[in-house]
Scaffold this active site. Structure first.
Site, PDB file in Angstrom:
ATOM      1  N   THR A 155      37.453  25.540  58.199  1.00  0.00           N
ATOM      2  CA  THR A 155      36.513  26.518  58.759  1.00  0.00           C
ATOM      3  C   THR A 155      35.934  27.450  57.704  1.00  0.00           C
ATOM      4  O   THR A 155      36.623  27.863  56.771  1.00  0.00           O
ATOM      5  CB  THR A 155      37.257  27.340  59.837  1.00  0.00           C
ATOM      6  N   ALA A 175      30.474  28.158  59.448  1.00  0.00           N
ATOM      7  CA  ALA A 175      30.728  26.790  59.907  1.00  0.00           C
ATOM      8  C   ALA A 175      32.074  26.763  60.627  1.00  0.00           C
ATOM      9  O   ALA A 175      33.106  26.438  60.038  1.00  0.00           O
ATOM     10  CB  ALA A 175      30.716  25.809  58.727  1.00  0.00           C
ATOM     11  N   ARG A 219      62.410  41.093  92.377  1.00  0.00           N
ATOM     12  CA  ARG A 219      61.631  42.269  92.781  1.00  0.00           C
ATOM     13  C   ARG A 219      61.579  42.384  94.310  1.00  0.00           C
ATOM     14  O   ARG A 219      61.062  41.469  94.978  1.00  0.00           O
ATOM     15  CB  ARG A 219      60.209  42.140  92.209  1.00  0.00           C
ATOM     16  N   THR A 258      40.538   9.988  71.162  1.00  0.00           N
ATOM     17  CA  THR A 258      39.658  11.138  70.930  1.00  0.00           C
ATOM     18  C   THR A 258      39.439  11.901  72.243  1.00  0.00           C
ATOM     19  O   THR A 258      39.586  13.128  72.290  1.00  0.00           O
ATOM     20  CB  THR A 258      38.305  10.644  70.377  1.00  0.00           C
ATOM     21  N   ILE A 277      51.651  38.820  88.863  1.00  0.00           N
ATOM     22  CA  ILE A 277      52.868  38.813  89.695  1.00  0.00           C
ATOM     23  C   ILE A 277      53.805  39.946  89.274  1.00  0.00           C
ATOM     24  O   ILE A 277      54.422  40.603  90.097  1.00  0.00           O
ATOM     25  CB  ILE A 277      53.556  37.422  89.628  1.00  0.00           C
ATOM     26  N   GLY A 320      52.795  42.670  88.010  1.00  0.00           N
ATOM     27  CA  GLY A 320      52.092  43.939  88.282  1.00  0.00           C
ATOM     28  C   GLY A 320      52.099  44.858  87.061  1.00  0.00           C
ATOM     29  O   GLY A 320      51.900  44.409  85.931  1.00  0.00           O
ATOM     30  N   GLY A 321      52.385  46.128  87.304  1.00  0.00           N
ATOM     31  CA  GLY A 321      52.389  47.115  86.218  1.00  0.00           C
ATOM     32  C   GLY A 321      53.355  46.729  85.113  1.00  0.00           C
ATOM     33  O   GLY A 321      53.082  46.935  83.927  1.00  0.00           O
ATOM     34  N   GLU A 372      41.863  25.067  66.763  1.00  0.00           N
ATOM     35  CA  GLU A 372      41.803  23.587  66.734  1.00  0.00           C
ATOM     36  C   GLU A 372      40.641  23.048  67.571  1.00  0.00           C
ATOM     37  O   GLU A 372      40.740  21.989  68.193  1.00  0.00           O
ATOM     38  CB  GLU A 372      43.139  22.974  67.169  1.00  0.00           C
TER      39      GLU A 372
HETATM   40  N1  COS Z   1      37.133  10.365  64.468  1.00  0.00           N
HETATM   41  C1  COS Z   1      36.660   9.845  63.316  1.00  0.00           C
HETATM   42  N2  COS Z   1      35.440  10.112  62.839  1.00  0.00           N
HETATM   43  C2  COS Z   1      34.654  10.923  63.552  1.00  0.00           C
HETATM   44  C3  COS Z   1      35.059  11.481  64.768  1.00  0.00           C
HETATM   45  C4  COS Z   1      36.367  11.175  65.219  1.00  0.00           C
HETATM   46  N3  COS Z   1      36.863  11.686  66.359  1.00  0.00           N
HETATM   47  N4  COS Z   1      34.085  12.236  65.260  1.00  0.00           N
HETATM   48  C5  COS Z   1      33.083  12.162  64.381  1.00  0.00           C
HETATM   49  N5  COS Z   1      33.421  11.364  63.337  1.00  0.00           N
HETATM   50  C6  COS Z   1      32.642  11.024  62.147  1.00  0.00           C
HETATM   51  C7  COS Z   1      31.786   9.848  62.397  1.00  0.00           C
HETATM   52  O1  COS Z   1      31.724   9.102  61.198  1.00  0.00           O
HETATM   53  C8  COS Z   1      30.430  10.427  62.694  1.00  0.00           C
HETATM   54  O2  COS Z   1      29.416   9.592  62.273  1.00  0.00           O
HETATM   55  P1  COS Z   1      28.884   8.453  63.296  1.00  0.00           P
HETATM   56  O3  COS Z   1      28.469   9.156  64.543  1.00  0.00           O
HETATM   57  O4  COS Z   1      27.735   7.855  62.542  1.00  0.00           O
HETATM   58  O5  COS Z   1      29.985   7.497  63.522  1.00  0.00           O
HETATM   59  C9  COS Z   1      30.419  11.682  61.836  1.00  0.00           C
HETATM   60  O6  COS Z   1      31.790  12.095  61.799  1.00  0.00           O
HETATM   61  C10 COS Z   1      29.564  12.811  62.363  1.00  0.00           C
HETATM   62  O7  COS Z   1      29.964  13.056  63.678  1.00  0.00           O
HETATM   63  P2  COS Z   1      29.055  13.848  64.730  1.00  0.00           P
HETATM   64  O8  COS Z   1      27.666  13.334  64.688  1.00  0.00           O
HETATM   65  O9  COS Z   1      29.771  13.814  66.045  1.00  0.00           O
HETATM   66  O10 COS Z   1      29.072  15.331  64.110  1.00  0.00           O
HETATM   67  P3  COS Z   1      28.573  16.700  64.690  1.00  0.00           P
HETATM   68  O11 COS Z   1      28.079  17.507  63.571  1.00  0.00           O
HETATM   69  O12 COS Z   1      27.698  16.471  65.877  1.00  0.00           O
HETATM   70  O13 COS Z   1      29.914  17.476  65.153  1.00  0.00           O
HETATM   71  C11 COS Z   1      31.854  18.085  66.389  1.00  0.00           C
HETATM   72  C12 COS Z   1      30.907  16.990  65.878  1.00  0.00           C
HETATM   73  C13 COS Z   1      31.183  19.204  67.148  1.00  0.00           C
HETATM   74  C14 COS Z   1      32.757  17.315  67.334  1.00  0.00           C
HETATM   75  C15 COS Z   1      32.647  18.663  65.193  1.00  0.00           C
HETATM   76  O14 COS Z   1      31.834  19.488  64.376  1.00  0.00           O
HETATM   77  C16 COS Z   1      33.882  19.440  65.606  1.00  0.00           C
HETATM   78  O15 COS Z   1      34.888  18.859  65.998  1.00  0.00           O
HETATM   79  N6  COS Z   1      33.852  20.784  65.499  1.00  0.00           N
HETATM   80  C17 COS Z   1      34.995  21.612  65.762  1.00  0.00           C
HETATM   81  C18 COS Z   1      35.809  21.750  64.532  1.00  0.00           C
HETATM   82  C19 COS Z   1      37.173  22.261  64.819  1.00  0.00           C
HETATM   83  O16 COS Z   1      37.899  21.745  65.647  1.00  0.00           O
HETATM   84  N7  COS Z   1      37.561  23.304  64.107  1.00  0.00           N
HETATM   85  C20 COS Z   1      38.856  23.846  64.217  1.00  0.00           C
HETATM   86  C21 COS Z   1      39.347  24.143  62.862  1.00  0.00           C
HETATM   87  S1  COS Z   1      40.774  23.336  62.453  1.00  0.00           S
HETATM   88  S2  COS Z   1      42.150  24.619  62.991  1.00  0.00           S
END
Ligand code: COS
Length: 380
Positions: free
Chosen positions: A126, A130, A267, A312, A336, A338-339, A362
């Site tokens: 993160t 982003a 209670r 997934t 449940i 309460g206070g 996550e």
């Molecule tokens: N497993 C393996 N590869 C994956 C995948 C999965 N579950 N999901 C995506 N990919 C890969 C693929 O290669 C995909 O390309 P293709 O569609 O051509 O196969 C590529 O990544 C890009 O994926 P996508 O187009 O889905 O990307 P987006 O930018 O639309 O984003 C999300 C996808 C929103 C699902 C992603 O950004 C996400 O999970 N965000 C949250 C992040 C998160 O959980 N953060 C917590 C921090 S960790 S504590």
């Protein structure tokens, strides 16, 4: 064939995790919640009890627990204190990309030492701009001979202040968005600077920090998989770890239900324990149903991962549903009591604060729903 009974080994593991959580975590939970002190001694004990870094395969001297085993264990940690549970679990999040995608030499260098001695690793995906849009990360890695030079900043890096290495996601081809990302194992003493730690509402024992990378030189052999496959590493890892996160949320919810049942039996109002009131009974029934359903989703996702089945959708469902259940059930438990539920004297207000993070980290609940919807739309 389908079965819901656990093996003898799994029953023993669960009993061991519950005993550890009751004796080592539960009594310390309020202190760490109040002070925000990092529970390093408890983590060391969890490691000694083989309840940390549990996914490292036996061939690398690790406990080699399955995803279902890890879910059983994590529910117990979550029931005692999810803040401390997150500290323990975050090691698994950081080690998973190496277990899943690392080469033999990387596993030897980074898994075996983590199996043999207590150490901490962290997952650095993160960034400030982003979060949910993980593919928009601005951290870059530029090849320079037999090194990559990493520049950028990460945030909300769990255990980051105490880790001796990080799995860092950086772009090797910024024009390609997610498909330009690569994953690297970066040792702290390669030059990672640890920045500000978050002061949080809940899960206060856990540590989330900013990380700064200024011309950090990382050997090319620390690239995971291949250039441009970092997003796949991140997503594949999160698919794998979300069942465990769901199980932690189940633990929070289960504990809130237990506290509510205990209180409702004790209670007395209007001459009878409040559990005799249908208004309370219906709440308890709904809470119990949700805990069971969330646990089954978590177990299903973990089981699928253990059997090499693409999960997934199921992992996202488990994380999303269990996170929502943790929030709903803890909120009802506060009601449940309460206070007293609102008072710090009783544990349920902490459970409610801890639960909130289960809907955020996550991958937020909104991202889980997006992942589920995309999978469903593809007919999966
Ligand atoms: N497993 C393996 N590869 C994956 C995948 C999965 N579950 N999901 C995506 N990919 C890969 C693929 O290669 C995909 O390309 P293709 O569609 O051509 O196969 C590529 O990544 C890009 O994926 P996508 O187009 O889905 O990307 P987006 O930018 O639309 O984003 C999300 C996808 C929103 C699902 C992603 O950004 C996400 O999970 N965000 C949250 C992040 C998160 O959980 N953060 C917590 C921090 S960790 S504590």
């Amino acid at each position: 064939m389908i079965g819901f009974s656990l093996s003898e080994d799994q029953e023993q593991l669960r009993a061991r995790a519950r005993a550890f959580a009751e004796t080592e975590i539960k009594p310390a939970a309020a202190h760490h919640d109040r002070t925000g002190e990092f529970p390093i001694e408890i983590m060391q004990k969890a490691f000694d009890a083989k309840l940390m870094s549990e996914g490292i395969p036996k061939e690398y001297d690790g406990p080699g627990l399955s995803n279902l085993d890890a879910a059983l264990m994590t529910e117990e940690l979550g029931a005692a204190c999810m803040g401390i549970g997150t500290c323990i679990m975050a090691n698994s999040l950081a080690l998973a990309p190496i277990i899943l995608f690392g080469g033999a030499a990387q596993k030897e260098r980074y898994l075996r030492p983590h199996a043999r001695a207590f150490r901490i690793a962290a997952f650095a995906l993160t960034e400030r701009e982003a979060g949910s849009d993980a593919g928009a990360a601005k951290t870059t890695a530029v090849r320079d001979g037999d090194h990559y030079v990493i520049n950028g900043d990460k945030c909300f890096c769990t255990n980051g202040g105490f880790a001796d290495f990080y799995v860092v996601f950086a772009s090797t081809n910024p024009d390609r968005g997610p498909l330009g990302m690569s994953a690297f194992i970066v040792e702290r003493d390669m030059g990672v600077e640890v920045g500000k730690a978050e002061d949080k509402m809940g899960q206060r024992a856990s540590n989330q920090v900013e990380l700064h990378f200024r011309d950090v030189r990382v050997p090319t052999e620390n690239l995971l998989l291949k250039e441009g496959r970092g997003f796949q590493v991140a997503m594949g890892t999160l698919d794998r770890t979300r069942a465990g996160t769901a199980a932690g949320a189940v633990g929070i919810a289960r504990r809130a239900l237990e506290e509510a049942v205990k209180y409702a039996n004790e209670r007395v109002q209007f001459g009878a324990p409040i559990v005799k009131n249908q208004a309370i009974q219906f709440k308890l029934a709904d809470m119990a149903m949700k805990v069971e359903a969330a646990r089954l989703l978590a177990w299903q996702a973990a089981w699928m991962a253990d059997h090499g089945v693409r999960q997934t959708k199921e992992a996202a469902m488990a994380k999303c549903y269990a996170g929502d259940v943790a929030m709903e059930v803890t909120t009802e438990a506060v009601q449940i009591l309460g206070g007293r539920g609102y008072s710090r004297e009783y544990p349920v207000e902490k459970l409610m604060r801890d639960a909130k993070l289960m809907q955020i980290y996550e991958g937020t609940q909104e991202i889980q729903r997006l992942v589920i919807a995309r999978e469903v739309a593809k007919g999966r």
